[in-house]
Every structure is written in structure tokens, then in C-alpha cells.
Design a protein around this motif. Structure first.
Motif, short mmCIF file in Angstrom:
data_model
loop_
_atom_site.label_atom_id
_atom_site.label_comp_id
_atom_site.label_asym_id
_atom_site.label_seq_id
_atom_site.Cartn_x
_atom_site.Cartn_y
_atom_site.Cartn_z
N VAL A 47 28.02 30.39 33.27
CA VAL A 47 29.28 29.74 33.64
C VAL A 47 29.90 30.50 34.79
CG1 VAL A 47 29.72 28.71 31.39
CG2 VAL A 47 30.54 31.00 31.84
N GLU A 48 30.63 29.79 35.65
CA GLU A 48 31.24 30.43 36.81
C GLU A 48 32.49 31.22 36.45
OE1 GLU A 48 31.86 27.83 40.10
OE2 GLU A 48 29.89 26.92 39.86
N ILE A 49 33.20 30.77 35.44
CA ILE A 49 34.45 31.43 35.06
C ILE A 49 34.63 31.33 33.55
CG2 ILE A 49 35.93 29.42 35.35
CD1 ILE A 49 37.84 31.43 36.85
N SER A 50 35.15 32.39 32.98
CA SER A 50 35.44 32.41 31.55
C SER A 50 36.74 33.19 31.36
CB SER A 50 34.30 33.09 30.77
OG SER A 50 34.27 34.47 31.05
N SER A 51 37.11 33.43 30.13
CA SER A 51 38.34 34.18 29.87
C SER A 51 38.25 35.61 30.38
CB SER A 51 38.67 34.17 28.38
OG SER A 51 37.62 34.78 27.65
N ASP A 52 37.03 36.10 30.62
CA ASP A 52 36.86 37.46 31.12
C ASP A 52 37.18 37.57 32.61
OD1 ASP A 52 36.03 40.16 30.37
OD2 ASP A 52 34.40 39.84 31.80
N SER A 53 37.06 36.46 33.36
CA SER A 53 37.30 36.53 34.80
C SER A 53 38.42 35.60 35.27
CB SER A 53 36.02 36.18 35.56
OG SER A 53 35.61 34.86 35.27
N HIS A 54 38.96 34.75 34.40
CA HIS A 54 40.01 33.82 34.83
C HIS A 54 41.32 34.57 35.06
CE1 HIS A 54 42.82 30.47 34.81
NE2 HIS A 54 41.77 29.71 35.07
N PRO A 55 42.01 34.31 36.17
CA PRO A 55 43.25 35.03 36.49
C PRO A 55 44.33 34.92 35.43
CG PRO A 55 42.51 33.78 38.39
CD PRO A 55 41.63 33.40 37.25
N PHE A 56 44.40 33.82 34.72
CA PHE A 56 45.42 33.67 33.68
C PHE A 56 45.23 34.70 32.58
CE2 PHE A 56 46.98 31.92 29.68
CZ PHE A 56 48.29 31.66 30.02
N TYR A 57 44.00 34.97 32.20
CA TYR A 57 43.71 35.91 31.11
C TYR A 57 43.67 37.37 31.59
CZ TYR A 57 42.57 31.79 28.42
OH TYR A 57 42.63 30.59 27.79
N THR A 58 43.29 37.58 32.86
CA THR A 58 43.18 38.95 33.36
C THR A 58 44.51 39.49 33.85
OG1 THR A 58 42.58 38.20 35.57
CG2 THR A 58 40.77 38.64 34.03
N GLY A 59 45.47 38.60 34.13
CA GLY A 59 46.78 39.04 34.62
C GLY A 59 46.80 39.30 36.12
N LYS A 60 45.75 38.94 36.82
CA LYS A 60 45.67 39.15 38.26
C LYS A 60 45.85 37.83 38.99
CE LYS A 60 42.54 42.99 37.64
NZ LYS A 60 41.19 43.47 37.80
N GLN A 61 47.00 37.22 38.78
CA GLN A 61 47.26 35.93 39.38
C GLN A 61 47.78 36.08 40.80
OE1 GLN A 61 49.98 34.30 36.51
NE2 GLN A 61 48.43 32.83 35.88
N LYS A 62 47.46 35.10 41.61
CA LYS A 62 48.02 35.01 42.95
C LYS A 62 49.09 33.94 42.92
CE LYS A 62 43.85 36.15 45.53
NZ LYS A 62 42.89 35.66 46.52
N PHE A 63 50.22 34.25 43.47
CA PHE A 63 51.27 33.26 43.56
C PHE A 63 51.23 32.68 44.96
CE2 PHE A 63 52.70 36.06 40.17
CZ PHE A 63 52.90 35.14 39.17
N ALA A 64 50.68 31.49 45.07
CA ALA A 64 50.44 30.89 46.38
C ALA A 64 51.73 30.47 47.07
CB ALA A 64 49.54 29.68 46.22
N GLN A 65 52.75 30.10 46.32
CA GLN A 65 53.96 29.61 46.94
C GLN A 65 55.13 30.54 46.63
OE1 GLN A 65 54.58 25.52 46.12
NE2 GLN A 65 55.93 25.24 47.83
N ALA A 66 54.98 31.81 46.99
CA ALA A 66 56.05 32.77 46.78
C ALA A 66 57.20 32.48 47.74
CB ALA A 66 55.55 34.19 46.98
#
Length: 85
Positions: A47-66
Motif C-alpha cells: 500500500v502507498e500509505i497507511s496509518s504509519d505514514s499518513h500525516p494525520f496519524y504522524t502529526g506532520k501535517q502541512k497547512f496549505a492555506q495558512a
């Protein structure tokens, strides 16, 4: 329940391509690739993404519209808020 309409479930290892994390789950998928996992051989689904690499679960989110749209436009084209007034 009707007989013969339900899919066959099997244990499958899902592997995150980004991080290499693996987890075992039941699935109806029937992949051709296999892997050794915890002493047994299981079918492998990548799989390309799982809970181990998804930004929501890792806490490393990018805020695109800051910034707002106008501020973003002004930054891009070199206008400051003082010049606009």
C-alpha cells in the motif's frame, strides 16, 4: 444467509511502501507476492500509505492555506500591504 455468495477471507500482510511498516489483517485480496511474517508465509499487499505514514496519524501535517488568498498573491508578486493602501 445464502450459501456461496460470501467471499473467501484469508490472512494477508499489508506493507506500507513509504515506511516499510507491516501489519496482518484479513482480506479478500489474492495477491501473487508472498512474505515471511512472524514465522509464517503470507500473501503480501503493498500500500502507498497507511496509518504509519499518513500525516494525520504522524502529526506532520502541512497547512496549505495558512495565509489568505490575497496575502499569498501579494507574496508571490512582490506587493506589500503598505503599497496597496
Amino acid at each position: 444467509m445464502k450459501q456461496g455468495i460470501h467471499p473467501d477471507y484469508q490472512q494477508v500482510v499489508f506493507m506500507d511502501s513509504a515506511t516499510g511498516a507491516k501489519f496482518l489483517a484479513g482480506s479478500t485480496l489474492n495477491p501473487s507476492e508472498t512474505i515471511e511474517f512472524e514465522g509464517k508465509t503470507y500473501p503480501l499487499v503493498r500500500v502507498e500509505i497507511s496509518s504509519d505514514s499518513h500525516p494525520f496519524y504522524t502529526g506532520k501535517q502541512k497547512f496549505a492555506q495558512a495565509d489568505g488568498r490575497i496575502e499569498k498573491f501579494n507574496k508571490k508578486y512582490g506587493l506589500s500591504s503598505k503599497e496597496n493602501k
